[in-house]
Every structure is written in C-alpha cells, then in structure tokens.
Design a protein around this motif. Structure first.
Motif, mmCIF file in Angstrom:
data_model
loop_
_atom_site.group_PDB
_atom_site.id
_atom_site.type_symbol
_atom_site.label_atom_id
_atom_site.label_comp_id
_atom_site.label_asym_id
_atom_site.label_seq_id
_atom_site.Cartn_x
_atom_site.Cartn_y
_atom_site.Cartn_z
ATOM 1 N N MET A 1 0.810 -1.204 0.000
ATOM 2 C CA MET A 1 0.000 0.000 0.000
ATOM 3 C C MET A 1 0.853 1.269 0.000
ATOM 4 N N VAL A 2 2.187 1.074 -0.039
ATOM 5 C CA VAL A 2 3.089 2.220 -0.050
ATOM 6 C C VAL A 2 2.862 2.985 -1.350
ATOM 7 N N GLY A 3 2.882 4.316 -1.249
ATOM 8 C CA GLY A 3 2.799 5.105 -2.466
ATOM 9 C C GLY A 3 1.391 5.404 -2.924
ATOM 10 N N ILE A 4 0.399 5.102 -2.096
ATOM 11 C CA ILE A 4 -0.975 5.435 -2.501
ATOM 12 C C ILE A 4 -1.153 6.953 -2.439
ATOM 13 N N ASP A 5 -1.705 7.504 -3.500
ATOM 14 C CA ASP A 5 -1.950 8.948 -3.525
ATOM 15 C C ASP A 5 -3.390 9.188 -3.072
ATOM 16 N N TRP A 6 -3.521 9.584 -1.814
ATOM 17 C CA TRP A 6 -4.856 9.739 -1.233
ATOM 18 C C TRP A 6 -5.516 11.049 -1.652
ATOM 19 N N SER A 7 -4.732 11.953 -2.274
ATOM 20 C CA SER A 7 -5.276 13.302 -2.492
ATOM 21 C C SER A 7 -6.499 13.284 -3.409
ATOM 22 N N SER A 8 -6.518 12.372 -4.387
ATOM 23 C CA SER A 8 -7.673 12.367 -5.295
ATOM 24 C C SER A 8 -8.937 11.977 -4.529
ATOM 25 N N LEU A 9 -8.789 11.064 -3.577
ATOM 26 C CA LEU A 9 -9.967 10.684 -2.779
ATOM 27 C C LEU A 9 -10.397 11.871 -1.914
ATOM 28 N N ARG A 10 -9.418 12.509 -1.281
ATOM 29 C CA ARG A 10 -9.736 13.656 -0.409
ATOM 30 C C ARG A 10 -10.538 14.710 -1.182
ATOM 31 N N GLN A 11 -10.086 14.977 -2.418
ATOM 32 C CA GLN A 11 -10.751 16.034 -3.205
ATOM 33 C C GLN A 11 -12.162 15.654 -3.632
ATOM 34 N N SER A 12 -12.430 14.362 -3.710
ATOM 35 C CA SER A 12 -13.744 13.953 -4.230
ATOM 36 C C SER A 12 -14.814 13.876 -3.136
ATOM 37 N N LEU A 13 -14.418 14.117 -1.887
ATOM 38 C CA LEU A 13 -15.358 13.892 -0.774
ATOM 39 C C LEU A 13 -16.036 15.164 -0.281
ATOM 40 N N ASP A 14 -17.310 15.031 0.111
ATOM 41 C CA ASP A 14 -17.953 16.086 0.907
ATOM 42 C C ASP A 14 -17.539 15.937 2.362
ATOM 43 N N GLY A 15 -17.315 14.701 2.767
ATOM 44 C CA GLY A 15 -16.872 14.426 4.141
ATOM 45 C C GLY A 15 -15.360 14.531 4.235
ATOM 46 N N GLN A 16 -14.793 13.829 5.228
ATOM 47 C CA GLN A 16 -13.363 13.994 5.513
ATOM 48 C C GLN A 16 -12.589 12.711 5.261
ATOM 49 N N LEU A 17 -11.360 12.876 4.807
ATOM 50 C CA LEU A 17 -10.433 11.746 4.755
ATOM 51 C C LEU A 17 -9.411 11.966 5.865
ATOM 52 N N LEU A 18 -9.263 11.001 6.756
ATOM 53 C CA LEU A 18 -8.318 11.154 7.864
ATOM 54 C C LEU A 18 -7.177 10.161 7.708
ATOM 55 N N LEU A 19 -5.967 10.700 7.585
ATOM 56 C CA LEU A 19 -4.760 9.865 7.564
ATOM 57 C C LEU A 19 -4.097 9.984 8.927
ATOM 58 N N ASP A 20 -3.076 9.151 9.199
ATOM 59 C CA ASP A 20 -2.532 9.166 10.569
ATOM 60 C C ASP A 20 -1.850 10.491 10.916
ATOM 61 N N SER A 21 -1.632 11.346 9.913
ATOM 62 C CA SER A 21 -1.060 12.664 10.196
ATOM 63 C C SER A 21 -2.134 13.674 10.624
ATOM 64 N N ASP A 22 -3.414 13.320 10.469
ATOM 65 C CA ASP A 22 -4.495 14.252 10.847
ATOM 66 C C ASP A 22 -4.780 14.146 12.339
ATOM 67 N N PRO A 23 -4.940 15.307 13.021
ATOM 68 C CA PRO A 23 -5.174 15.261 14.474
ATOM 69 C C PRO A 23 -6.408 14.435 14.859
ATOM 70 N N ALA A 24 -7.436 14.444 14.023
ATOM 71 C CA ALA A 24 -8.675 13.733 14.395
ATOM 72 C C ALA A 24 -8.575 12.221 14.158
ATOM 73 N N TYR A 25 -7.503 11.782 13.498
ATOM 74 C CA TYR A 25 -7.394 10.361 13.122
ATOM 75 C C TYR A 25 -7.437 9.454 14.347
ATOM 76 N N GLU A 26 -6.631 9.788 15.377
ATOM 77 C CA GLU A 26 -6.395 8.865 16.482
ATOM 78 C C GLU A 26 -7.690 8.407 17.157
ATOM 79 N N TRP A 27 -8.584 9.355 17.457
ATOM 80 C CA TRP A 27 -9.798 8.963 18.176
ATOM 81 C C TRP A 27 -10.916 8.540 17.241
ATOM 82 N N THR A 28 -10.840 9.001 15.992
ATOM 83 C CA THR A 28 -11.891 8.611 15.052
ATOM 84 C C THR A 28 -11.686 7.171 14.598
ATOM 85 N N ARG A 29 -10.440 6.754 14.494
ATOM 86 C CA ARG A 29 -10.181 5.412 13.958
ATOM 87 C C ARG A 29 -10.429 4.323 15.004
#
Ligand code: FAD
Length: 472
Positions: A1-29
């Motif tokens: 899964m290395v090298g996945i470009d998540w940005s296209s998914l992020r741009q297509s969403l009305d909601g949020q994409l949370l990666l482990d670098s996002d502050p909300a990731y830890e408690w949401t996941r």
C-alpha cells in the motif's frame, strides 16, 4: 500500500479523509472496544453522503485496498476495523419523520435516534446502549426492552438505501431488490454493500415499568433455574433479562440481577416478578421498580448498562464512551439448561476472580414478538428459540498479556460449561471469531440463499472479512 496517492480521494469527498497525520485520526479510527485498537487503518473516510461512499469504494477497488464498513464501531469481533481503510458512515445521521415512517442516516446512534423520535412520541424498538450504531445493530437484529412485544429492530425496517460493490446506489424494499432486502435483515453487516439510510415503521413510545432486582450471588443458580422457565413464556409486554455481574473490585461481591421493563403498571410488573421469586424460593436483596415515560425509560435502561461496562474518555473531539479489552461469546438455547450445568456455570463465574477483571453473563428472553416473524421471512433465522446467553469479560487495555489471556480462558470456560445444552446458533450481533461453523451458527438454513444473493450483488467479493458470506 506504499505510495498510494490519497489526495484524489480527499478532493472527491464532501466528508473527511483522515490519515494518521491528521489530528482527528487517532480517536476517530478507534472502535468502541479497545481490544481492537491495534488494528491501525491507513485511512478513515468519514462519509457525509452516499456519493462519498461511492468514491471510497471506487478508490478501494482501483488501489486494491482492503476496507471495513463502520457505523457505531461496537462490533464484538472487530469486523468494522481494517488495516486498509475504514468506510465510516457516522456523519450520515439525519432523521426525517413522516407519520410513523422514520428515515435515518445509517450512521446515527441509538441514543440520538431515540431522543429525536421521543419528540414525535415514537420509538424504533431495539437496544438501549446510546452509543451503539443503528446501522450495525439493525442489520444483525436489534433486541431490547420492547422486543418481546414488537420484535427486532430489523422487523421494523421497510427500506434501505445501499451502495453496492460496483458503485450503484439502490433502494431495497419489498418491491425493489427484494432478495437484497431479505438478506440485509439479519445478514447485512458488511456483506452486501454499504447501507447509507434506513427507513423504519416506528411504534408509539409507551410508558413502561422499569425494574432492577438484585440477589446475593449465593442465590444466583436457583434464580437462573427458575428464570429460564419463566422469562421466555412471560406475557410479551414483559422483557426481563437476567445477569450475573462481578466487578473489577474484589471487595464488591458478585450479584445476580433481573433487569428490564414492562408495558404495564408497577403492580402488573411486581405480580409477575413475584411469580419468579416464588418459583426460585430466594428473596431479593434489592428491589427497584417504577413506571416511567419512554424518555426516562431510555435513560434508565442506558444507565443500567453503563454502570457496569463503560468508561468515559476525554478526547480532543470531546467525551466518548469506550470499553476495555473485552472478550464475548454467546449462544441461543432452545430449552432449559440442566440444573447441574447451571450450578457449574455459577461456580465458574466466581472462580479465580482477579482484581481488574469485570465478568458478566447476560440472558435475554426470546418468544413473543421475536417469534412472530417466520424464520425464512428475513435472513434472521433465530425466531423460535427460548433465550440467548452472552458471556463477557473485560480487562483494561493496559492489562498484562497474562491478564488478557486469563480473561479469554475464563470466557471460554464459562461458555463451555453450558454449551452442551445450547442450540449451536449464535446471534449475528454477537459475532465470535472462534466459531468454525459460523455460517450455520449465524444464519442456519438461510445460509445457502445468502451465498446465492452474495454472488448476485457482490460477484467480485469486494465486501470481505474473516466471517463474510462467501460466494455461492
Ligand atoms: C455496549 C454494547 C451494548 C450492546 N447492547 C445491545 C443491545 O441492547 N441489543 C442488541 O441487539 N445488541 C446490542 N449490542 C450489540 C450490537 O448490536 C452490535 O455490536 C452491533 O453490530 C453494533 O453496531 P455498530 O454500528 O455500533 O457497530 P460496527 O462495529 O460499526 O458494525 C458492526 C458490523 O456491521 C457492519 N456495518 C456497520 N455499519 C454498516 C453499514 N452502514 N452498512 C453495512 N454494514 C455495516 C460492520 O462492518 C460490522 O460487521 C451491544 C454492543 C455493545 C458493545
């Protein structure tokens, strides 16, 4: 899964994409049960619309990413957790009421739905734990204090909006996609598509007499022997569960508890409870019984649960309720358990108790409204049984590996003490990764039809996890 470009998914969403670098990731996941905290997803997609789900599934297909579907995250077996992506429908939590028709987003929690409906004098029968997701609990059943009167939560579903594996969004009901509609009600959890909305035919919210009756543990076995011949055949207005509870503090003695509610007066309820007391010949140590409106009933029942089980955790996103490292096993019983097995169950319950370990048995009576629907009318096959018994044990997430192993050994021993009297069938909302014959246990003779429907709606087996329905 290395090298996945998540940005296209992020741009297509009305909601949020949370990666482990996002502050909300830890408690949401994190799921509700800390036992599965170590299953770290690459990303959590907080889907705000069904189109977000379409985008998330397309991204998973294109990049060959495993994923799990999540509503409330309370799964006993961790099936809503994934090391790939978590497709979380929590932001879809709208409520629309039109007469007795109630449409909700699949991400709404039981507590929020209950509160919204009480304002309209309505209720969708089901469980009482406010943080449980309506999505998950409905697809697997939904039992609670109105169950013996009105049936399961899934018996009240009249339509479901579903995003299928190929990205199509369909409405399944009695006329449209009737096979899918049949399968979702009892086997819909993570198997056929992502349910984004559910429409229920709700009931008037009744006044109920709520009760909590406690016995010293020395009386527990005799109470259970009498309960199993009393609760499943009580008038269907009455749902009286039985629990054995041992808290993590060894100075607190274990207890046996009768808890539940009845559509009826205090004197109706006490008369019936009096029959149980007479049959078991053991006087309770504590009696609490009071008629309440439905709003208070919901709070009372939720309080009974959280007193034993839940921890409130402060997070940057506010307070959330969680449970520790919990192991659960369950089974249906079609008739009474032999007296000597009940004596053994009670003995095992308190044997080798250790500080920091919470143990619980919970028996839920069947009959009444649960049995009114034919076992083949929906995928939920468990209609004509007598009661279910759930064994649960919990230690803190920080407990040693030895303590976790001891907890697991206890739950297995408790289950084994009565398993010879069990039906081998298991409530789909209490999944158990140890089951080898899980298809038969959860779905009985409906399993064959479910496999055919799986092939029709998910021919590439996109929706897969440890105990997902195989193609057939
Ligand atoms: C504290 C506690 C109290 C409980 N009390 C009761 C009770 O009173 N009565 C009762 O019947 N049960 C009860 N349960 C069991 C509960 O019904 C199940 O754990 C249920 O699966 C939880 O649903 P969820 O949405 O919170 O869980 P999740 O973990 O989000 O999902 C559970 C399963 O459903 C799938 N799923 C979730 N959302 C969707 C969706 N939108 N589309 C397709 N699949 C989906 C997941 O992939 C997973 O397989 C309780 C559980 C806990 C932990």
């Amino acid at each position: 899964m290395v090298g996945i470009d998540w940005s296209s998914l992020r741009q297509s969403l009305d909601g949020q994409l949370l990666l482990d670098s996002d502050p909300a990731y830890e408690w949401t996941r994190k799921p509700f049960i800390a036992r599965f905290d170590e299953i770290l997803p690459q990303a959590v997609v907080m889907c705000a619309t069904h189109q977000d789900v379409v985008e998330a599934l397309a991204f998973a297909r294109r990049n060959d990413i495993d994923f799990a579907v999540r509503s409330g995250g309370h799964c006993f077996a961790g099936f809503s957790s994934s090391r790939g992506m978590v497709v979380n429908v929590t932001p879809m939590a709208q409520v629309k009421v039109d007469g007795s028709r109630v449409e909700v987003g699949a991400g709404i929690r039981i507590g929020a739905m209950t509160n919204a409906l009480i304002d309209h004098g309505l209720v969708v029968p089901g469980g009482s734990c406010p943080s449980v997701g309506v999505g998950g609990t409905t697809l697997g059943g939904g039992i609670g204090v109105l169950g013996r009167l009105y049936g399961l939560t899934l018996d009240h579903v009249v339509a479901a909006e579903v995003v299928l594996a190929d990205g199509t969004v369909v409405t399944a009901d009695a006329e449209r996609h009737p096979d899918l509609f049949w399968a979702l009600r009892g086997a819909g959890a993570g198997n056929f598509g992502v349910v984004t909305a559910l429409t229920f035919d709700a009931r008037p919210a009744p006044r109920m007499t709520n009760f909590y009756i406690e016995w010293d543990f020395q009386d527990a076995a005799e109470v259970l022997k009498a309960w199993q011949r009393w609760a499943p055949s009580a008038p269907e207005e009455m749902t009286a569960g039985l629990g054995f509870t041992a808290m993590d503090d060894l100075d607190e003695p274990a207890v046996a508890e009768l808890f539940g509610a009845m559509v009826g007066t205090e004197s109706d309820a006490m008369k019936l409870i009096g029959e149980l007391v007479e049959r078991c010949g053991r006087e309770p140590a504590r009696v609490n019984c009071r008629e309440m409106d439905y709003r208070e009933t919901a709070l009372y029942q939720a309080g009974l649960l959280s007193a034993v089980n839940n921890q409130v955790v402060e997070t940057p996103q506010g307070q959330i309720e969680r449970q520790g490292c919990r192991f659960t096993k369950g089974e249906f019983f079609d008739g009474p358990i032999a007296d000597e097995a009940i004596d053994r169950l009670a003995e095992v319950f308190v044997a080798g108790r250790t500080a920091g370990e919470v143990r619980g048995l919970e028996l839920a009576p069947w009959g009444g409204g649960y049995a009114r629907t034919d076992r083949h009318a929906t995928a939920f096959v468990h209609r004509d049984t007598s009661f279910s018994l759930k064994h649960a044990v919990m230690v803190t997430p920080e407990a040693s590996q030895g303590a976790k192993e001891a907890a697991y050994r206890w739950v297995t021993e408790s289950w084994s003490a009565v398993h010879p009297w069990g039906s081998g069938r298991v409530y789909p909302n209490f999944p158990d990764p140890d089951l080898t014959n899980w298809g038969d246990a959860y779905y009985g003779e409906n399993f064959a039809r479910l496999k055919r429907i799986k092939s029709q709606y998910d021919p590439q087996n996109l929706f897969r996890f440890e105990q997902s329905i195989p193609l057939g």
